[in-house]
Design a protein around this motif. Structure first.
Motif, PDB file in Angstrom:
ATOM      1  N   CYS A  53       0.837  -1.194   0.000  1.00  0.00           N
ATOM      2  CA  CYS A  53       0.000   0.000   0.000  1.00  0.00           C
ATOM      3  C   CYS A  53       0.875   1.247   0.000  1.00  0.00           C
ATOM      4  O   CYS A  53       2.075   1.196   0.298  1.00  0.00           O
ATOM      5  CB  CYS A  53      -0.950   0.023   1.207  1.00  0.00           C
ATOM      6  N   ARG A  54       0.269   2.360  -0.305  1.00  0.00           N
ATOM      7  CA  ARG A  54       0.992   3.629  -0.387  1.00  0.00           C
ATOM      8  C   ARG A  54       1.513   4.069   0.977  1.00  0.00           C
ATOM      9  O   ARG A  54       2.615   4.607   1.092  1.00  0.00           O
ATOM     10  CB  ARG A  54       0.075   4.703  -0.967  1.00  0.00           C
ATOM     11  N   ASP A  55       0.696   3.828   2.036  1.00  0.00           N
ATOM     12  CA  ASP A  55       1.117   4.247   3.374  1.00  0.00           C
ATOM     13  C   ASP A  55       2.398   3.543   3.801  1.00  0.00           C
ATOM     14  O   ASP A  55       3.284   4.156   4.414  1.00  0.00           O
ATOM     15  CB  ASP A  55       0.002   3.955   4.388  1.00  0.00           C
ATOM     16  N   GLN A  58       5.346   5.174   2.130  1.00  0.00           N
ATOM     17  CA  GLN A  58       5.664   6.461   2.732  1.00  0.00           C
ATOM     18  C   GLN A  58       6.254   6.296   4.125  1.00  0.00           C
ATOM     19  O   GLN A  58       7.184   7.021   4.505  1.00  0.00           O
ATOM     20  CB  GLN A  58       4.412   7.343   2.767  1.00  0.00           C
ATOM     21  N   ASP A  59       5.730   5.344   4.895  1.00  0.00           N
ATOM     22  CA  ASP A  59       6.277   5.087   6.234  1.00  0.00           C
ATOM     23  C   ASP A  59       7.729   4.635   6.170  1.00  0.00           C
ATOM     24  O   ASP A  59       8.504   4.863   7.113  1.00  0.00           O
ATOM     25  CB  ASP A  59       5.438   4.021   6.953  1.00  0.00           C
TER      26      ASP A  59
END
Length: 351
Positions: A53-55, A58-59
């Motif tokens: 996932c995108r999160d 980014q994390d």
């Protein structure tokens, strides 16, 4: 579940759209993460890491790619495509020229290819379809053929009649007062869809690159008589529900569906709508559910005859061995839709 890295890297090299929204790639040397379909030059295998996932990307400290824009829900399209589509919506009667495009700073050949990719037709044809839609609406309301012809941008009456005939299956003078089906494009993250409806319900909803789509349109035109681009309340309602579906808020539709088939085919279509989102059935299971356990092949044919994708969820039927088998909207979309619905079902079950 995220696939193994070798499978995902192969998908990255192939720009496989079936992982759209379900897998992302982080490039260690740049600190950027992308969609697997990103058109940028592909990094080496040792320089990538994959995320579900995108999160998560980014994390892990990766920044979104400015080219493929992985944070956007919809697939990126060119600025020219978005701008011109909006302009056509505001001015559907305008006749566009190559000079108009150049004055806006766009290369006509680039614009042509952009619309061809999304809608399977050039910008000129797309714009003309909208003008013809306005013209036919005016004819239905009692306007003159000459006014409609000029509004659509035709100097030749015979050219206008030919275009109208191809679009709605009738000559202009005979269009006034007739009931007509309305068509419009609906954009989704996995490609444009063509929707056709009237006040009674949705007659067709298909991905634009479905091989059988021209035949389905011709069959519908022969049965009903007239189809024209435009808009109506049913299409607005459908577009809203399609948007909710693809944004993951709901997998349910309550728009009425209008399809004609034999008693058996209609029974299969109704059974398809009983398969819960996030679930699948084999052709044999579906045959048993309708009380015809010997008719799995006939069920498969009825499944393939469905012309209202997603709402009548023929993509939820798979082979007895778990394989995806055939899907007119392309197998990668079938895989995408099933994974999308599994995620919706999982999310809703937690609420």
């Amino acid at each position: 579940m995220l696939r193994d890295d070798d499978t995902l890297y192969a998908a990255l090299l192939a720009r496989d759209p079936s992982y759209e929204g379900f897998a992302y790639v982080g490039v260690k040397t740049t600190g950027i993460f992308c969609r697997l379909t990103c058109p940028a030059r592909k990094p080496k295998r040792t320089n990538v890491v994959f995320f579900s996932c995108r999160d998560a990307a980014q994390d892990a400290g990766f920044r979104p790619c400015m080219r493929c824009k992985p944070l956007d829900l919809k697939r990126p399209t060119s600025d020219a495509f978005e701008t011109l589509r909006e302009k056509i919506q505001v001015e559907p009667e305008r006749k566009w020229s190559a000079a108009d495009l150049k004055n806006l700073g766009y290369d006509p050949s680039t614009v042509r290819r952009a619309f061809q990719r999304e809608y399977g037709m050039t910008f000129a044809r797309y714009a003309r379809s909208q003008r013809l839609g306005v013209a036919v609406s005016r004819l239905q309301q009692g306007g003159s053929v000459m006014d409609a012809q000029l509004d659509a941008g035709y100097e030749s009456g015979s050219g206008f009649r030919e275009a109208i005939t191809k679009l709605v299956g009738d000559a202009p003078a005979r269009t006034t007062g007739r009931q007509i089906l309305t068509a419009r494009w609906i954009d989704t993250p996995i490609g444009a869809m063509l929707a056709i409806a009237d006040n009674t319900g949705v007659h067709l909803l298909e991905f634009v690159d479905r091989t059988a789509l021209p035949t389905e349109i011709m069959r519908l035109r022969n049965r009903v008589g007239s189809i024209c681009f435009g808009n109506n309340p049913m299409l607005e309602r459908l577009a809203e529900q399609v948007e909710r579906y693809f944004s993951g808020h709901s997998a349910c539709f309550d728009v009425p569906v209008v399809q004609r088939g034999s008693a058996f085919t209609t029974m299969v279509w109704e059974a398809l709508r009983q398969i819960p989102p996030g679930s699948t059935r084999s052709y044999g299971e579906l045959a048993r559910l309708i009380g015809r356990p010997e008719a799995s092949r006939a069920v498969a044919r009825a499944n393939g005859a469905n012309e209202v994708a997603i709402i009548v969820p023929c993509h939820r039927v798979i082979g007895a061995d778990g394989s995806l088998t055939g899907y007119g909207g392309k197998l990668w979309r079938k895989q995408w839709l099933l994974e999308h619905e599994r995620r919706i079902a999982a999310t809703l079950s937690k609420q």
